[in-house]
Design an enzyme around this catalytic site. Structure first.
Site, PDB file in Angstrom:
ATOM      1  N   SER A 115       0.868  -1.503  -0.047  1.00  0.00           N
ATOM      2  CA  SER A 115      -0.012   0.010   0.020  1.00  0.00           C
ATOM      3  C   SER A 115       0.739   1.293  -0.013  1.00  0.00           C
ATOM      4  CB  SER A 115      -1.080  -0.096   1.207  1.00  0.00           C
ATOM      5  OG  SER A 115      -1.886   0.997   1.229  1.00  0.00           O
ATOM      6  N   GLU A 220      -1.789  -2.761  -8.016  1.00  0.00           N
ATOM      7  CA  GLU A 220      -3.144  -2.882  -7.020  1.00  0.00           C
ATOM      8  C   GLU A 220      -3.456  -1.569  -6.455  1.00  0.00           C
ATOM      9  OE1 GLU A 220      -3.393  -2.399  -3.504  1.00  0.00           O
ATOM     10  OE2 GLU A 220      -1.404  -1.812  -3.282  1.00  0.00           O
ATOM     11  N   HIS A 290      -4.958  -5.450  -1.181  1.00  0.00           N
ATOM     12  CA  HIS A 290      -5.699  -5.167   0.000  1.00  0.00           C
ATOM     13  C   HIS A 290      -6.620  -6.153   0.492  1.00  0.00           C
ATOM     14  CE1 HIS A 290      -3.944  -1.249  -0.474  1.00  0.00           C
ATOM     15  NE2 HIS A 290      -4.305  -0.936   0.798  1.00  0.00           N
TER      16      HIS A 290
END
Length: 320
Positions: A115, A220, A290
């Site tokens: 992330s 992502e 995630h």
């Protein structure tokens, strides 16, 4: 993707001392710290908790100076074997230019997270010359699938080979869950690079932006509007970042909002707009992002993508 191979950090083993740091967003629940420490111990590692890991400064886990101090202390400590980020959130780009990457290069160690941690991982590969690890943050749960890939990549000094796909639901003929989708078929090899799309766009023009020449690009994101994903990919295309890719692995874009007041497009349509003209292998649905069940991917390590089968194989060891 560059001529000089990245340095592989030492593998994790029983008793390895793992620094737990929070260089981005705050831990809103004390149990986040407790779980991170407990997970380290459950894996037979010795947790070394950052001095300010439980801090809070608005939407940050402490001031910039505090978060940077914890991160640099972990990089500089010769007794620390790995650095595991407890969570993502936001904040690494505020301190990235002050991170002591030379210290990390002098004493290589695995750096793990995803992330917002994408920015740090990119710096590890570009500024320290080390393999970095796109994997679960330390506060997340670790089911069998995630643990298996975490240990195959970080604890074994041999090539991990073909990574397992996520199992599909039983008794469902054509499931939507854990489904791999081929956008452009073919097989390609290259070093893994990338991570969170928002952070990759943020790094454009900096020394930490990944070397994508001949790379297998991993993407992502979470909580984005599709039009924003479209805009970020357009930015990457405009600066030429997509021109010489070998292939693309699209992970999970969780909580993706597809429609606006002006209409909607399919996610695969947007991806095809940017990757279709490149005529390279592209597949969608990899266990990256995630989600609880996810791969640990060693950024900078050569891999093979088969976009027809949705298979990814790691061709070289990630650790020494």
């Amino acid at each position: 993707m560059g001529s000089k191979p990245l340095v592989r950090p030492p593998r994790l083993a029983r008793g390895s001392r793992v620094a737990l740091v929070a260089p981005a967003g705050p831990l809103l629940d004390r149990d986040d710290l407790t779980r991170a420490v407990a997970l380290c111990r459950a894996l037979d590692y010795e947790p070394v908790l950052g001095l300010h890991a439980g801090g809070r400064h608005g939407y940050l886990a402490g001031t910039d100076e505090e978060r940077l101090a914890d991160l640099n202390a972990a990089f500089r400590d010769p007794a620390v074997d790995a650095v595991w980020c407890i969570r993502g959130g936001f904040g690494l780009t505020r301190i990235l230019s002050e991170v002591d990457f030379p210290a990390l290069a002098r004493r290589p160690k695995a750096v793990i997270g995803f992330s917002d941690v994408t920015a740090l991982l990119a710096g590890v590969t570009r500024c320290a010359g080390l393999v970095a690890f796109h994997g679960p943050n330390a506060r997340t749960s670790m089911p069998r699938f995630t643990r298996t890939h975490f240990e195959r990549v970080l604890a074994c000094a041999t090539p991990a080979g073909s990574l397992e796909p996520l199992p599909q639901p039983a008794d469902v003929l054509v499931p939507r869950e854990n489904r791999m989708v081929t956008l452009s078929g073919g097989v390609a090899e290259g070093r893994l690079a990338g991570g969170n799309l928002s952070l990759l766009q943020c790094l454009i023009g900096t020394e930490c932006f990944p070397d994508l020449e001949g790379a297998l690009l991993v993407l992502e994101d979470v909580g984005e509007d599709l039009y924003r994903v479209d805009r970020m990919l357009a930015h990457l295309r405009m600066v030429g970042a997509l021109d010489r890719l070998a292939g693309v692995l699209v992970g999970r874009f969780t909580e993706l909002k597809r429609s606006t007041g002006d209409g909607a497009l399919g996610f695969d349509e947007v991806l095809a707009t940017y990757f279709g003209p490149l005529r390279i292998p592209v597949a969608l649905g990899f266990p990256v992002g995630h989600i609880d069940e996810q791969w640990t991917l060693p950024l900078g390590v050569p891999a093979r993508l088969d976009a027809d089968t949705g298979e990814l194989s790691l061709l070289e060891p990630a650790v020494a």
